[in-house]
Design a protein around this motif. Sequence first.
Motif, PDB file in Angstrom:
ATOM      1  N   ARG A  15       2.545  -4.319  -6.711  1.00 55.13           N
ATOM      2  CA  ARG A  15       4.027  -4.173  -6.772  1.00 55.13           C
ATOM      3  C   ARG A  15       4.147  -2.885  -7.727  1.00 55.13           C
ATOM      4  NH1 ARG A  15       4.380  -7.926 -10.230  1.00 55.13           N
ATOM      5  NH2 ARG A  15       4.570  -6.637 -12.076  1.00 55.13           N
ATOM      6  N   VAL A  16       5.289  -1.973  -7.185  1.00 61.43           N
ATOM      7  CA  VAL A  16       5.583  -0.659  -7.891  1.00 61.43           C
ATOM      8  C   VAL A  16       6.881  -0.964  -8.848  1.00 61.43           C
ATOM      9  CG1 VAL A  16       6.524   1.638  -7.184  1.00 61.43           C
ATOM     10  CG2 VAL A  16       4.745   0.487  -5.710  1.00 61.43           C
ATOM     11  N   GLU A  17       6.735  -0.713  -9.941  1.00 56.23           N
ATOM     12  CA  GLU A  17       7.927  -0.673 -10.847  1.00 56.23           C
ATOM     13  C   GLU A  17       8.445   0.686 -11.138  1.00 56.23           C
ATOM     14  OE1 GLU A  17       6.219  -2.622 -14.376  1.00 56.23           O
ATOM     15  OE2 GLU A  17       6.171  -4.503 -13.486  1.00 56.23           O
ATOM     16  N   PRO A  18       9.680   0.733 -11.410  1.00 58.87           N
ATOM     17  CA  PRO A  18      10.944  -0.214 -11.357  1.00 58.87           C
ATOM     18  C   PRO A  18      11.286  -0.730 -10.007  1.00 58.87           C
ATOM     19  CG  PRO A  18      11.655   2.132 -11.986  1.00 58.87           C
ATOM     20  CD  PRO A  18      10.380   2.075 -11.652  1.00 58.87           C
ATOM     21  N   THR A  19      10.784  -0.102  -8.894  1.00 58.08           N
ATOM     22  CA  THR A  19      11.568  -0.333  -7.841  1.00 58.08           C
ATOM     23  C   THR A  19      11.451  -1.630  -6.926  1.00 58.08           C
ATOM     24  OG1 THR A  19       9.655   0.154  -6.034  1.00 58.08           O
ATOM     25  CG2 THR A  19      10.876   2.027  -6.809  1.00 58.08           C
ATOM     26  N   GLY A  20      10.151  -2.517  -7.433  1.00 55.94           N
ATOM     27  CA  GLY A  20      10.254  -3.823  -6.956  1.00 55.94           C
ATOM     28  C   GLY A  20       9.451  -3.998  -5.467  1.00 55.94           C
ATOM     29  N   LEU A  21       9.423  -2.622  -5.013  1.00 49.29           N
ATOM     30  CA  LEU A  21       8.427  -2.429  -3.594  1.00 49.29           C
ATOM     31  C   LEU A  21       7.286  -3.211  -3.818  1.00 49.29           C
ATOM     32  CD1 LEU A  21       8.213  -1.448  -0.959  1.00 49.29           C
ATOM     33  CD2 LEU A  21       7.075   0.484  -2.059  1.00 49.29           C
ATOM     34  N   THR A  22       6.957  -4.166  -3.131  1.00 49.31           N
ATOM     35  CA  THR A  22       5.752  -5.071  -3.024  1.00 49.31           C
ATOM     36  C   THR A  22       4.876  -4.819  -1.746  1.00 49.31           C
ATOM     37  OG1 THR A  22       6.605  -6.711  -4.701  1.00 49.31           O
ATOM     38  CG2 THR A  22       4.790  -7.154  -3.310  1.00 49.31           C
ATOM     39  N   THR A  23       3.466  -5.049  -1.621  1.00 46.19           N
ATOM     40  CA  THR A  23       2.807  -5.113  -0.443  1.00 46.19           C
ATOM     41  C   THR A  23       1.359  -5.722  -0.864  1.00 46.19           C
ATOM     42  OG1 THR A  23       1.994  -3.706   1.331  1.00 46.19           O
ATOM     43  CG2 THR A  23       1.588  -2.723  -0.916  1.00 46.19           C
ATOM     44  N   MET A  24       0.645  -5.768   0.259  1.00 47.07           N
ATOM     45  CA  MET A  24      -0.616  -6.604   0.190  1.00 47.07           C
ATOM     46  C   MET A  24      -1.683  -5.534   0.580  1.00 47.07           C
ATOM     47  SD  MET A  24       0.155 -10.457   0.945  1.00 47.07           S
ATOM     48  CE  MET A  24      -1.453 -11.024   0.182  1.00 47.07           C
ATOM     49  N   THR A  25      -2.975  -5.827  -0.028  1.00 47.40           N
ATOM     50  CA  THR A  25      -4.112  -5.032   0.808  1.00 47.40           C
ATOM     51  C   THR A  25      -4.325  -5.644   1.968  1.00 47.40           C
ATOM     52  OG1 THR A  25      -5.785  -6.325  -0.472  1.00 47.40           O
ATOM     53  CG2 THR A  25      -4.966  -4.292  -1.382  1.00 47.40           C
ATOM     54  N   ASN A  26      -5.145  -4.987   2.944  1.00 46.75           N
ATOM     55  CA  ASN A  26      -5.606  -5.788   4.229  1.00 46.75           C
ATOM     56  C   ASN A  26      -6.970  -6.733   3.906  1.00 46.75           C
ATOM     57  OD1 ASN A  26      -7.471  -3.866   4.254  1.00 46.75           O
ATOM     58  ND2 ASN A  26      -6.515  -2.801   6.043  1.00 46.75           N
ATOM     59  N   GLU A  27      -7.422  -7.060   5.237  1.00 43.16           N
ATOM     60  CA  GLU A  27      -8.788  -7.743   4.763  1.00 43.16           C
ATOM     61  C   GLU A  27      -9.706  -6.858   4.179  1.00 43.16           C
ATOM     62  OE1 GLU A  27      -8.432  -6.127   8.817  1.00 43.16           O
ATOM     63  OE2 GLU A  27      -7.150  -7.797   7.688  1.00 43.16           O
ATOM     64  N   GLU A  28      -9.708  -5.458   4.408  1.00 42.28           N
ATOM     65  CA  GLU A  28     -10.806  -4.577   3.868  1.00 42.28           C
ATOM     66  C   GLU A  28     -10.162  -3.957   2.534  1.00 42.28           C
ATOM     67  OE1 GLU A  28     -10.605  -1.714   7.205  1.00 42.28           O
ATOM     68  OE2 GLU A  28     -12.042  -2.805   8.264  1.00 42.28           O
ATOM     69  N   GLY A  29      -9.317  -4.563   1.728  1.00 41.72           N
ATOM     70  CA  GLY A  29      -8.623  -4.274   0.563  1.00 41.72           C
ATOM     71  C   GLY A  29      -8.140  -2.897   0.664  1.00 41.72           C
ATOM     72  N   LYS A  30      -7.541  -2.356   1.785  1.00 40.76           N
ATOM     73  CA  LYS A  30      -6.727  -0.978   1.696  1.00 40.76           C
ATOM     74  C   LYS A  30      -5.210  -1.456   1.870  1.00 40.76           C
ATOM     75  CE  LYS A  30     -10.703   0.947   4.357  1.00 40.76           C
ATOM     76  NZ  LYS A  30     -11.050   2.432   4.093  1.00 40.76           N
TER      77      LYS A  30
END
Length: 88
Positions: free
Chosen positions: A39-54
């Motif tokens: 999560r990127v603060e203060p923007t609220g942008l959220t993502t997840m890593t893939n199966e390789e952690g990237k």
Amino acid sequence: MRIFILLILLLNTFDGFGIQLQGTVSSEDGEVLPFATLRVEPTGLTTMTNEEGKFELSLSPGAYVLVVQYIGYQSFRQDLVVSQASSE
């Protein structure tokens, strides 16, 4: 357990969306952490890593806090300053 994050900043801009940030999330002992939440603060942008952690993020120049969470691990917080890339 603690989270370790390897960030690689590419000095390219993409279609006016900002700087492309790429990295890998792993534990202190080097175990890749698939599907960790970033999560990127203060923007609220959220993502997840893939199966390789990237992961990949596109950020505009500015100051941010990157928060990484994974079940069974302490949250990891990293201050991040993104500068405009020079074309020279």
